[in-house]
Design an enzyme around this catalytic site. Structure first.
Site, short mmCIF file in Angstrom:
data_model
loop_
_atom_site.label_atom_id
_atom_site.label_comp_id
_atom_site.label_asym_id
_atom_site.label_seq_id
_atom_site.Cartn_x
_atom_site.Cartn_y
_atom_site.Cartn_z
N TYR A 27 0.78 -1.24 0.00
CA TYR A 27 0.00 0.00 0.00
C TYR A 27 0.81 1.29 0.00
O TYR A 27 0.27 2.34 -0.33
CB TYR A 27 -0.98 0.01 1.18
CG TYR A 27 -2.12 -0.92 0.93
CD1 TYR A 27 -3.23 -0.50 0.21
CD2 TYR A 27 -2.08 -2.25 1.36
CE1 TYR A 27 -4.28 -1.37 -0.07
CE2 TYR A 27 -3.12 -3.12 1.08
CZ TYR A 27 -4.21 -2.67 0.37
OH TYR A 27 -5.24 -3.53 0.08
N GLY A 31 -1.04 3.26 -5.88
CA GLY A 31 -2.05 2.20 -5.83
C GLY A 31 -2.09 1.49 -4.49
O GLY A 31 -1.67 2.01 -3.48
N HIS A 47 -4.26 5.18 5.29
CA HIS A 47 -4.13 6.47 4.60
C HIS A 47 -4.87 6.44 3.27
O HIS A 47 -5.59 7.39 2.93
CB HIS A 47 -2.65 6.79 4.41
CG HIS A 47 -2.37 8.13 3.83
ND1 HIS A 47 -1.88 8.29 2.56
CD2 HIS A 47 -2.52 9.38 4.35
CE1 HIS A 47 -1.72 9.59 2.33
NE2 HIS A 47 -2.10 10.27 3.39
N ASP A 89 -3.17 12.91 6.27
CA ASP A 89 -1.72 12.94 6.19
C ASP A 89 -1.09 12.94 7.58
O ASP A 89 -0.12 12.22 7.84
CB ASP A 89 -1.25 14.16 5.40
CG ASP A 89 -1.53 14.05 3.90
OD1 ASP A 89 -1.98 12.98 3.45
OD2 ASP A 89 -1.30 15.05 3.19
#
EC number: 3.1.1.4
Length: 122
Positions: A27, A31, A47, A89
């Site tokens: 991850y 993608g 995330h 983030d």
């Protein structure tokens, strides 16, 4: 945006996101598919899921407002969408920091077939 995310990772985890997380597990990087390989890869999975829930702005290109003080990041601004991106983030950067001990070089640049199993839902 991605530059701000990089700066958050540097601040919280003390390392470059581009260098350490751009091609890690299933991850981290472009993608994402399959099962997260470890706790660090799970940070990227969460995330990705967080970005997937954001609507109305582009997580990779939009600039958001935040401040950093000591070992904390505070997301600000009046735009709810941009604040959401910032929080995605920030949470990932904190996750990287909290899971530094799980980082394993064997998950750097894993073969694509490793990540072909069905993904778990967000």
């Amino acid at each position: 945006n991605l530059l701000q995310f990089e700066m958050m990772i540097l601040k919280m985890a003390g390392r470059s996101g581009i260098r350490w997380y751009s091609d890690y597990g299933c991850y981290c990087g472009k993608g994402g598919h399959g099962q997260p390989q470890d706790a660090t890869d799970r940070c990227c999975f969460v995330h990705d899921c967080c970005y997937g829930k954001v609507s109305g702005c582009d997580p990779k290109d939009e600039f958001y407002k935040y401040s950093s003080d000591n070992n904390d990041i505070v997301c600000g601004g009046n735009n709810p969408c941009l604040k959401e991106i910032c929080e995605c983030d920030r949470d990932a950067a904190i996750c990287f920091r909290d899971n530094l001990s799980t980082y394993n070089n064997k998950y750097w640049n894993v073969p694509s077939e490793t990540c072909q199993v069905e993904s778990e839902p967000c």
